[in-house]
Design a protein around this motif. Structure first.
Motif, PDB file in Angstrom:
ATOM      1  N   UNK A 208      52.993  25.638   8.644  1.00 34.13           N
ATOM      2  CA  UNK A 208      53.386  27.069   7.846  1.00 34.13           C
ATOM      3  C   UNK A 208      54.060  27.525   7.942  1.00 34.13           C
ATOM      4  N   UNK A 209      55.974  27.102   8.166  1.00 36.19           N
ATOM      5  CA  UNK A 209      56.635  27.376   7.603  1.00 36.19           C
ATOM      6  C   UNK A 209      57.430  26.852   6.688  1.00 36.19           C
ATOM      7  N   UNK A 210      56.626  25.391   5.639  1.00 32.34           N
ATOM      8  CA  UNK A 210      56.969  24.665   5.248  1.00 32.34           C
ATOM      9  C   UNK A 210      55.901  25.388   3.883  1.00 32.34           C
ATOM     10  N   UNK A 211      54.386  25.460   4.201  1.00 31.62           N
ATOM     11  CA  UNK A 211      53.863  25.437   3.239  1.00 31.62           C
ATOM     12  C   UNK A 211      54.312  27.033   2.103  1.00 31.62           C
ATOM     13  N   UNK A 212      54.762  27.900   2.393  1.00 32.74           N
ATOM     14  CA  UNK A 212      55.237  28.155   1.684  1.00 32.74           C
ATOM     15  C   UNK A 212      56.300  28.597   0.580  1.00 32.74           C
ATOM     16  N   UNK A 213      57.358  27.940   0.935  1.00 32.74           N
ATOM     17  CA  UNK A 213      58.094  27.322   0.139  1.00 32.74           C
ATOM     18  C   UNK A 213      58.016  26.150  -0.740  1.00 32.74           C
ATOM     19  N   UNK A 214      57.213  25.347  -0.647  1.00 27.97           N
ATOM     20  CA  UNK A 214      56.381  24.745  -1.810  1.00 27.97           C
ATOM     21  C   UNK A 214      55.726  24.620  -3.005  1.00 27.97           C
ATOM     22  N   UNK A 215      55.704  26.622  -2.733  1.00 29.87           N
ATOM     23  CA  UNK A 215      54.810  26.627  -3.802  1.00 29.87           C
ATOM     24  C   UNK A 215      55.339  28.279  -3.902  1.00 29.87           C
ATOM     25  N   UNK A 216      56.387  28.552  -3.886  1.00 26.35           N
ATOM     26  CA  UNK A 216      57.750  29.786  -4.027  1.00 26.35           C
ATOM     27  C   UNK A 216      58.054  30.651  -5.911  1.00 26.35           C
ATOM     28  N   UNK A 217      57.452  29.705  -6.849  1.00 29.03           N
ATOM     29  CA  UNK A 217      57.840  29.938  -7.697  1.00 29.03           C
ATOM     30  C   UNK A 217      56.754  29.666  -8.978  1.00 29.03           C
ATOM     31  N   UNK A 218      56.796  30.983  -9.866  1.00 30.80           N
ATOM     32  CA  UNK A 218      56.152  29.668 -11.104  1.00 30.80           C
ATOM     33  C   UNK A 218      56.163  28.648 -11.916  1.00 30.80           C
ATOM     34  N   UNK A 219      57.544  28.107 -11.476  1.00 34.30           N
ATOM     35  CA  UNK A 219      58.259  27.788 -12.349  1.00 34.30           C
ATOM     36  C   UNK A 219      57.671  25.770 -11.400  1.00 34.30           C
ATOM     37  N   UNK A 220      57.660  25.926 -10.061  1.00 31.81           N
ATOM     38  CA  UNK A 220      57.495  24.681  -9.457  1.00 31.81           C
ATOM     39  C   UNK A 220      55.962  24.826  -9.007  1.00 31.81           C
ATOM     40  N   UNK A 221      54.816  25.493  -9.782  1.00 34.50           N
ATOM     41  CA  UNK A 221      53.622  25.360 -10.001  1.00 34.50           C
ATOM     42  C   UNK A 221      53.479  24.764 -11.183  1.00 34.50           C
ATOM     43  N   UNK A 222      54.577  25.109 -12.050  1.00 37.62           N
ATOM     44  CA  UNK A 222      54.106  24.505 -13.563  1.00 37.62           C
ATOM     45  C   UNK A 222      54.456  23.086 -13.796  1.00 37.62           C
ATOM     46  N   UNK A 223      54.935  22.681 -12.607  1.00 42.62           N
ATOM     47  CA  UNK A 223      55.879  21.766 -12.801  1.00 42.62           C
ATOM     48  C   UNK A 223      54.959  20.548 -11.827  1.00 42.62           C
ATOM     49  N   UNK A 224      54.009  21.268 -11.036  1.00 45.25           N
ATOM     50  CA  UNK A 224      53.211  20.334 -10.656  1.00 45.25           C
ATOM     51  C   UNK A 224      51.830  19.902 -11.198  1.00 45.25           C
ATOM     52  N   UNK A 225      51.162  21.376 -12.005  1.00 39.67           N
ATOM     53  CA  UNK A 225      50.599  21.146 -13.265  1.00 39.67           C
ATOM     54  C   UNK A 225      51.089  20.567 -14.706  1.00 39.67           C
ATOM     55  N   UNK A 226      51.561  20.251 -15.046  1.00 42.77           N
ATOM     56  CA  UNK A 226      52.400  19.362 -15.823  1.00 42.77           C
ATOM     57  C   UNK A 226      53.122  18.218 -15.861  1.00 42.77           C
ATOM     58  N   UNK A 227      53.232  17.541 -14.502  1.00 39.09           N
ATOM     59  CA  UNK A 227      52.971  16.342 -14.087  1.00 39.09           C
ATOM     60  C   UNK A 227      51.912  15.817 -13.698  1.00 39.09           C
ATOM     61  N   UNK A 228      50.888  16.369 -13.258  1.00 45.26           N
ATOM     62  CA  UNK A 228      49.614  16.341 -12.679  1.00 45.26           C
ATOM     63  C   UNK A 228      48.417  15.562 -14.112  1.00 45.26           C
ATOM     64  N   UNK A 229      48.623  16.404 -15.005  1.00 47.23           N
ATOM     65  CA  UNK A 229      48.309  15.822 -15.997  1.00 47.23           C
ATOM     66  C   UNK A 229      48.185  15.689 -17.100  1.00 47.23           C
ATOM     67  N   UNK A 230      49.623  15.144 -17.141  1.00 49.12           N
ATOM     68  CA  UNK A 230      50.166  14.092 -17.785  1.00 49.12           C
ATOM     69  C   UNK A 230      49.897  13.036 -17.386  1.00 49.12           C
ATOM     70  N   UNK A 231      49.925  12.944 -15.724  1.00 53.17           N
ATOM     71  CA  UNK A 231      48.994  11.486 -14.718  1.00 53.17           C
ATOM     72  C   UNK A 231      47.878  10.975 -15.519  1.00 53.17           C
ATOM     73  N   UNK A 232      46.921  12.207 -15.063  1.00 51.99           N
ATOM     74  CA  UNK A 232      46.121  11.804 -15.663  1.00 51.99           C
ATOM     75  C   UNK A 232      45.843  11.034 -17.001  1.00 51.99           C
ATOM     76  N   UNK A 233      46.141  11.227 -18.163  1.00 55.94           N
ATOM     77  CA  UNK A 233      46.433  10.842 -19.362  1.00 55.94           C
ATOM     78  C   UNK A 233      47.072   8.923 -19.321  1.00 55.94           C
ATOM     79  N   UNK A 234      48.158   9.253 -18.786  1.00 57.38           N
ATOM     80  CA  UNK A 234      48.756   7.717 -17.806  1.00 57.38           C
ATOM     81  C   UNK A 234      47.813   7.250 -17.510  1.00 57.38           C
TER      82      UNK A 234
END
Length: 425
Positions: A208-234
């Motif tokens: 419960x202490x770790x989870x909020x720190x893994x999704x704490x900014x717009x940028x880190x969410x964008x990194x997760x999303x962008x990386x996952x979608x490019x992995x979809x293609x590859x």
């Protein structure tokens, strides 16, 4: 000291060998797609699901199994995992139906789930800190190399001995390596050599202490999303290139597997190259890490869309190869972004979250969705459509770049506060 260094390199060699077995067992299926389709009269969606289920289980189980390995023992966990995926791969050789093959592939995914994170943790624990980047890069390249071997060797074996022998060979290879690893590498031998796995910082903090720190900014969410979608293609390309070359170039399974293995190797080269370029440019301007990711997304979109619009031939293969090079070159930049946007105390957990995003958004759905599209419109048309995911990936990386400074502020403040606390104590 020399004895310890020699043992460390032996640990690396055996761990790298298991990594090859991991990816060979995972990707060998792609080489026999045409044979399974003909023998069992499977749809492309069913073929895609046999590939995607492994990635899905890896994504779902990586985090919990990594935590379990930290507490139960990393070496024991590695040997058990290798035994599970090897026996499951061997079991695929005896599958008599799609359902039995799906169950076998399910268990392959269970066995392989935590190997990447736990294996590299063992390797890094026996080497000096100054070699960590080199060793991590070798493991990234090893995954691509294992994919190449799995597809290439699988195609050759299937052509000459039948598809069942492809799974038999891969399964036996993994079992032998697991047995040797269990004898040579043990927690006691690591300790007697003066080295041993260490617990990652923050690994025992409450969830419960770790989870909020893994999704704490717009940028880190964008990194997760962008990386996952490019992995979809590859991953879609890696899974379906053997079938594409078989159907549209008339190549037999052995030659199609070898040719597709070249494309898998190109993907791995792109991953390493993207990280190197990101590190080089990021020294001057930290925002350029995002620019590299945007360039790779847009470049893969343009090159692959253009390539699959062309008729089969040398020009098409050249464009597809160039697009494949960029398709997953965002992996390194994305990891660097996540590391800079999350506290050092939860770095390992953040990278596990990135792995989860890559699996759930990319590795698992990429082959399966492409197969479903191929059933409706044909494989060639499906491969013309899937590069469109790079549009969303590119937009995500661009948005992350725009908000990057805001995401860095709380992380920097936390680092300063931690430093003051250390000085006071």
């Amino acid at each position: 000291m020399n004895r310890n260094r020699g043992y460390a390199w032996l640990v690396f060699a055996l761990s790298f060998g298991l990594l090859l077995s991991d990816y060979m067992s995972r990707q060998v299926l792609n080489a026999v797609f045409p044979l399974l389709k003909a023998e069992w009269v499977l749809s492309d969606a069913q073929l895609g699901s046999l590939s995607g289920i492994v990635a899905l289980m890896v994504g779902l189980l990586t985090f919990p199994l990594s935590l379990l390995a930290d507490r139960w023992g990393r070496v024991r966990s590695l040997v058990l995992a290798a035994g599970v995926w090897s026996l499951a791969t061997l079991g695929c050789a005896f599958a008599a139906s799609y359902g039995q093959m799906f169950l076998g592939r399910f268990m392959v995914g269970v066995g392989e789930a935590a190997y990447g994170s736990v294996g590299i943790a063992v390797v890094l624990s026996v080497f000096p800190v100054g070699l960590r980047a080199t060793l991590s890069g070798a493991f990234i390249a090893g995954g691509a190399f294992g994919s190449v071997l799995g597809v290439s060797i699988g195609g050759v074996v299937a052509q000459h001995l039948g598809w069942r022998w492809t799974f038999g060979v891969m399964g036996l290879f993994g079992l032998v390596l697991a047995a040797v690893y269990g004898v040579v590498v043990t927690e006691r031998k690591l300790a007697s050599a003066g080295v041993g796995p260490s617990t990652a910082p923050g690994a025992r903090d409450p969830v419960r202490k770790l989870l909020p720190r893994l999704f704490s900014s717009v940028s880190v969410l964008c990194a997760y999303l962008g990386s996952g979608l490019q992995m979809f293609l590859a991953m879609a390309l890696m899974a379906w290139m053997p079938s594409y070359l078989d159907r549209y170039y008339g190549l037999p399974p052995d030659k199609a597997g070898i040719a597709a293995g070249v494309f898998a190797l190109i993907t791995g080269i792109g991953m390493v190259g993207g990280g190197l370029v990101c590190d080089r440019l990021g020294r001057r301007n930290r925002h350029l890490k995002w620019t590299v990711a945007v360039f790779c997304s847009v470049g893969s979109l343009v090159l692959l869309t253009g390539g699959f619009q062309l008729p089969p031939g040398a020009a098409q293969l050249l464009l597809i190869g160039a697009g494949t090079l960029l398709s997953n070159a965002t992996a390194g930049p994305a990891a660097a972004m996540v590391m800079s946007l999350t506290p050092a105390a939860v770095a390992a957990t953040a990278l596990a979250t990135l792995t989860l995003a890559n699996s759930l958004l990319g590795l698992a759905p990429g082959p399966a969705v492409t197969g479903m599209l191929a059933d409706r419109m044909g494989l060639h048309a499906a491969l013309q459509v899937i590069p469109l995911v790079s549009v969303v990936a590119g937009l995500a990386f661009a948005l992350g770049r725009r908000h990057y400074d805001k995401g860095l502020v709380p992380i920097t403040a936390e680092a300063v506060a931690l430093r003051k606390t250390e000085l006071q104590t």
